[in-house]
Design a protein around this motif. Structure first.
Motif, PDB file in Angstrom:
ATOM      1  N   ALA A 142     -53.416  19.745  21.717  1.00  0.00           N
ATOM      2  CA  ALA A 142     -52.999  18.343  21.516  1.00  0.00           C
ATOM      3  C   ALA A 142     -52.674  18.161  20.041  1.00  0.00           C
ATOM      4  O   ALA A 142     -53.488  18.501  19.184  1.00  0.00           O
ATOM      5  CB  ALA A 142     -54.113  17.408  21.944  1.00  0.00           C
ATOM      6  N   SER A 143     -51.485  17.662  19.758  1.00  0.00           N
ATOM      7  CA  SER A 143     -51.121  17.470  18.348  1.00  0.00           C
ATOM      8  C   SER A 143     -51.455  16.037  17.922  1.00  0.00           C
ATOM      9  O   SER A 143     -51.748  15.180  18.758  1.00  0.00           O
ATOM     10  CB  SER A 143     -49.640  17.773  18.143  1.00  0.00           C
ATOM     11  N   ALA A 144     -51.365  15.816  16.603  1.00  0.00           N
ATOM     12  CA  ALA A 144     -51.778  14.520  16.063  1.00  0.00           C
ATOM     13  C   ALA A 144     -50.907  13.385  16.597  1.00  0.00           C
ATOM     14  O   ALA A 144     -51.364  12.255  16.757  1.00  0.00           O
ATOM     15  CB  ALA A 144     -51.701  14.573  14.539  1.00  0.00           C
ATOM     16  N   ASP A 145     -49.649  13.696  16.930  1.00  0.00           N
ATOM     17  CA  ASP A 145     -48.778  12.613  17.427  1.00  0.00           C
ATOM     18  C   ASP A 145     -48.998  12.327  18.920  1.00  0.00           C
ATOM     19  O   ASP A 145     -48.245  11.590  19.549  1.00  0.00           O
ATOM     20  CB  ASP A 145     -47.299  12.950  17.153  1.00  0.00           C
TER      21      ASP A 145
ATOM     22  N   GLY B 213     -48.747   9.872  30.030  1.00  0.00           N
ATOM     23  CA  GLY B 213     -47.372  10.307  29.747  1.00  0.00           C
ATOM     24  C   GLY B 213     -47.324  11.682  29.103  1.00  0.00           C
ATOM     25  O   GLY B 213     -46.498  12.528  29.474  1.00  0.00           O
ATOM     26  N   ALA B 214     -48.219  11.953  28.135  1.00  0.00           N
ATOM     27  CA  ALA B 214     -48.182  13.237  27.417  1.00  0.00           C
ATOM     28  C   ALA B 214     -48.435  14.388  28.388  1.00  0.00           C
ATOM     29  O   ALA B 214     -47.821  15.459  28.289  1.00  0.00           O
ATOM     30  CB  ALA B 214     -49.232  13.242  26.316  1.00  0.00           C
ATOM     31  N   HIS B 215     -49.308  14.188  29.330  1.00  0.00           N
ATOM     32  CA  HIS B 215     -49.637  15.253  30.280  1.00  0.00           C
ATOM     33  C   HIS B 215     -48.541  15.404  31.319  1.00  0.00           C
ATOM     34  O   HIS B 215     -48.314  16.500  31.832  1.00  0.00           O
ATOM     35  CB  HIS B 215     -51.017  14.989  30.890  1.00  0.00           C
ATOM     36  N   GLN B 216     -47.859  14.321  31.593  1.00  0.00           N
ATOM     37  CA  GLN B 216     -46.699  14.441  32.470  1.00  0.00           C
ATOM     38  C   GLN B 216     -45.612  15.281  31.806  1.00  0.00           C
ATOM     39  O   GLN B 216     -44.968  16.095  32.450  1.00  0.00           O
ATOM     40  CB  GLN B 216     -46.157  13.051  32.849  1.00  0.00           C
ATOM     41  N   ARG B 217     -45.425  15.086  30.501  1.00  0.00           N
ATOM     42  CA  ARG B 217     -44.422  15.904  29.783  1.00  0.00           C
ATOM     43  C   ARG B 217     -44.843  17.376  29.795  1.00  0.00           C
ATOM     44  O   ARG B 217     -44.033  18.278  29.943  1.00  0.00           O
ATOM     45  CB  ARG B 217     -44.246  15.391  28.347  1.00  0.00           C
ATOM     46  N   LEU B 218     -46.140  17.606  29.674  1.00  0.00           N
ATOM     47  CA  LEU B 218     -46.663  18.981  29.704  1.00  0.00           C
ATOM     48  C   LEU B 218     -46.360  19.650  31.049  1.00  0.00           C
ATOM     49  O   LEU B 218     -45.972  20.818  31.121  1.00  0.00           O
ATOM     50  CB  LEU B 218     -48.180  18.933  29.480  1.00  0.00           C
TER      51      LEU B 218
ATOM     52  N   ASP C  75     -56.565   3.981  29.936  1.00  0.00           N
ATOM     53  CA  ASP C  75     -55.714   3.584  28.826  1.00  0.00           C
ATOM     54  C   ASP C  75     -55.544   4.855  28.002  1.00  0.00           C
ATOM     55  O   ASP C  75     -56.412   5.217  27.208  1.00  0.00           O
ATOM     56  CB  ASP C  75     -56.402   2.466  28.020  1.00  0.00           C
ATOM     57  N   CYS C  76     -54.454   5.583  28.234  1.00  0.00           N
ATOM     58  CA  CYS C  76     -54.296   6.910  27.627  1.00  0.00           C
ATOM     59  C   CYS C  76     -54.289   6.821  26.110  1.00  0.00           C
ATOM     60  O   CYS C  76     -54.768   7.721  25.432  1.00  0.00           O
ATOM     61  CB  CYS C  76     -53.012   7.566  28.123  1.00  0.00           C
ATOM     62  N   LYS C  77     -53.745   5.708  25.601  1.00  0.00           N
ATOM     63  CA  LYS C  77     -53.689   5.581  24.140  1.00  0.00           C
ATOM     64  C   LYS C  77     -55.069   5.349  23.561  1.00  0.00           C
ATOM     65  O   LYS C  77     -55.350   5.689  22.431  1.00  0.00           O
ATOM     66  CB  LYS C  77     -52.802   4.398  23.765  1.00  0.00           C
ATOM     67  N   ALA C  78     -55.941   4.765  24.349  1.00  0.00           N
ATOM     68  CA  ALA C  78     -57.263   4.411  23.824  1.00  0.00           C
ATOM     69  C   ALA C  78     -58.284   5.480  24.176  1.00  0.00           C
ATOM     70  O   ALA C  78     -59.451   5.173  24.451  1.00  0.00           O
ATOM     71  CB  ALA C  78     -57.695   3.060  24.365  1.00  0.00           C
TER      72      ALA C  78
END
Ligand code: GDP
Length: 495
Positions: free
Chosen positions: A186-189, A223-228, A466-469
């Motif tokens: 997982a990157s910082a962004d 969303g990030a895991h969907q992109r993965l 809440d993926c962002k949180a």
């Protein structure tokens, strides 16, 4: 080596697709029902974007399905067990989702519809594990010119498709476990990528979305895991739950879902009617039972009684609840039909009772003896059975018969009832049940029936991260289209 099944020819679609029931006539209903049971032609006009998506998906299923060169190439990736060059897997358009089912028929139909929507959204070919040939016996092929049944894999094959039934939450190839074991970075962004070796993607990932799935499995809904997952050629998807409300919470899917489903509480209604075509044998049973018992009846009330405890004596409280609901909510009351649409002078009413136990229909019949209301019972299987095609066929027949009723009274917590309600496009009356931890014989929670808020099934094992949180739960009060279920207080549903 592999040997392929010759893809089955699609069954001849039974015609007419739905029983010719008079309830298609518009009726005056006590509350506005937003989703009507309409012939499919009318649904097609109602949601052209959805229909276009489905047609595009059918073309993908045919182009990449079993027997094609793309399918053979993707199988070789799986067999090799090695990582796939990410540039290659990006280039190749054919990616697959293998649906592995478990539990009862209601659970399976809800999770299969969820897997299908996910496959459409992510442009993956949906293949279903036809364990014990049961899915193939229950349903027609939904996609023209190809098969959705996963071909059998040879005994000597090293492919993970050989051991589908062995995957579970503990499998090291599950998304949840891979995220914990350092297989990803997982990157910082906030982006997540596969770790070593660089530039390579695993040929498959196992996605475990069964009831009781863990917090890392639930990162699927971010969303990030969907992109993965996007570049992974094969997803092995095991689920027994309705995960569609969770998909509405993934930002990358939201615009697409909005366009596909202008009416959010009709998602399962549309998908279920598109995907599930009872096999000819089941359809014959549905139509002949309907013709012999229900055709021409002015108002049919479907009562679905599901008792979860395995008791010798079915609980009396459930019968009391049913009878009170039918009377208090005047479910049998004939409503005036607009004269322009009235085609029948019939004043008859019927109750269709589905239940594993025959006791309920017998008691309800005794209750209405001497009245003009007939009570029908299509089956009484006694107990739930596993891996039994005839039993499942009867269950599907009962579900479809319920879906032809004018009014539904269903059992809270029951996915069997959710499917009937969704296919019918009705807001059921729901029988609340006691919590699972209640004392034997307790009447706690067994209150009066309540009207459903939406036609949609309740998602019993929801993910509303809440993926962002960092994985905290979302505040659902601020989320469009998602509401609480009337029967399961921790469940969520589209409304
Ligand atoms: P749930 O357990 O109520 O959520 O529904 P499922 O459909 O997942 O599992 C219950 C299973 O029990 C069904 O699939 C059937 O095999 C059986 N069953 C339960 N109720 C009925 C019924 O009314 N009619 C028939 N034929 N089978 C039933």
């Amino acid at each position: 080596f592999h040997f392929f099944w010759i893809p089955r020819q699609p069954h001849r679609r039974p015609s007419p697709r739905r029983p010719p029931h008079r309830s298609i006539q518009p009726q005056v209903v006590p509350e506005p029902v937003r989703v009507r049971r309409l012939p499919q032609e009318i649904l097609i006009q109602a949601v052209p974007y959805l229909i276009a998506k489905l047609r595009k998906h059918e073309a993908l299923q045919k182009r990449c399905g079993p027997g094609t060169a793309s399918y053979k190439k993707a199988l070789r990736w799986l067999e090799s067990g090695e990582g796939v060059n990410t540039a290659d897997s990006n280039k190749d358009e054919c990616r697959y989702l293998v649906y592995i089912s478990f539990r009862g028929l209601g659970n399976r139909m809800l999770s299969m519809a969820s897997a299908f929507l996910y496959a459409v959204l992510t442009e993956r070919v949906l293949l279903v594990d036809n364990d014990k040939a049961i899915i193939g016996d229950l349903f027609c092929e939904p996609f023209p010119g190809t098969t959705w049944l996963l071909p059998r894999v040879g005994w000597l094959s090293t492919s993970p498709l050989r051991r589908l039934r062995h995957f579970d939450q503990d499998s090291k190839e599950s998304l949840g476990n891979m995220l914990q074991s350092g297989a990803t970075i997982a990157s910082a962004d906030g982006n997540v990528t596969w770790s070593a070796p660089a530039g390579r993607t695993p040929p498959f990932v196992y996605v475990h979305l069964g009831g009781g799935y863990g917090p890392h499995d639930k990162l699927f809904f971010c969303g990030a895991h969907q992109r993965l997952l996007r570049t992974v050629p094969w997803l092995l998807f095991k689920s027994d739950v309705y995960t569609i409300p969770g998909m509405f919470l993934i930002p990358t899917f939201q615009d697409e879902l909005d366009a596909m489903f202008p009416e959010k509480d009709a998602v399962f209604h549309h998908l279920g009617r598109y995907l599930f075509h009872p096999s000819n044998a089941v359809w014959r049973d549905v139509t002949s039972y309907h013709r012999d018992n229900l055709a021409g009846v002015r108002r049919v009330v479907g009562v679905q009684i599901r008792v979860f405890q395995d008791k010798v004596q079915p609980p009396q409280q459930v019968l009391d609840q049913v009878l009170s609901c039918v009377r208090d909510e005047k479910l049998l009351q004939l409503l005036p039909m607009p004269s322009s649409t009235s085609s029948s002078n019939s004043t008859s009413t019927s109750i269709l009772v589905t239940s594993l136990s025959p006791w309920y229909s017998e008691r309800i019949r005794a209750e209405f003896a001497g009245s003009s209301t007939e009570v029908h019972r299509p089956s009484h299987e006694g107990e739930q059975r596993w891996h039994d095609a005839a039993h499942d066929e009867q269950a599907l027949t009962d579900i479809y018969l319920l879906s032809t009723c004018d009014v539904l009274l269903t059992s809270g917590y029951s996915t069997f009832g959710y499917v009937a309600q969704g296919l019918a496009g009705l807001h059921s009356w729901v029988l609340p049940r006691e919590p699972f931890w209640a004392e034997e014989g307790s009447t706690e929670g067994r209150g009066p029936c309540r009207r459903e808020l939406s036609v949609e099934p309740c998602s019993h094992s929801p993910s509303f991260y809440d993926c962002k949180a960092g994985g905290r739960d979302l505040d659902l009060d601020n989320v469009k289209y998602i509401g609480r279920c009337v029967d399961v207080n921790w469940g969520i549903k589209l409304v």
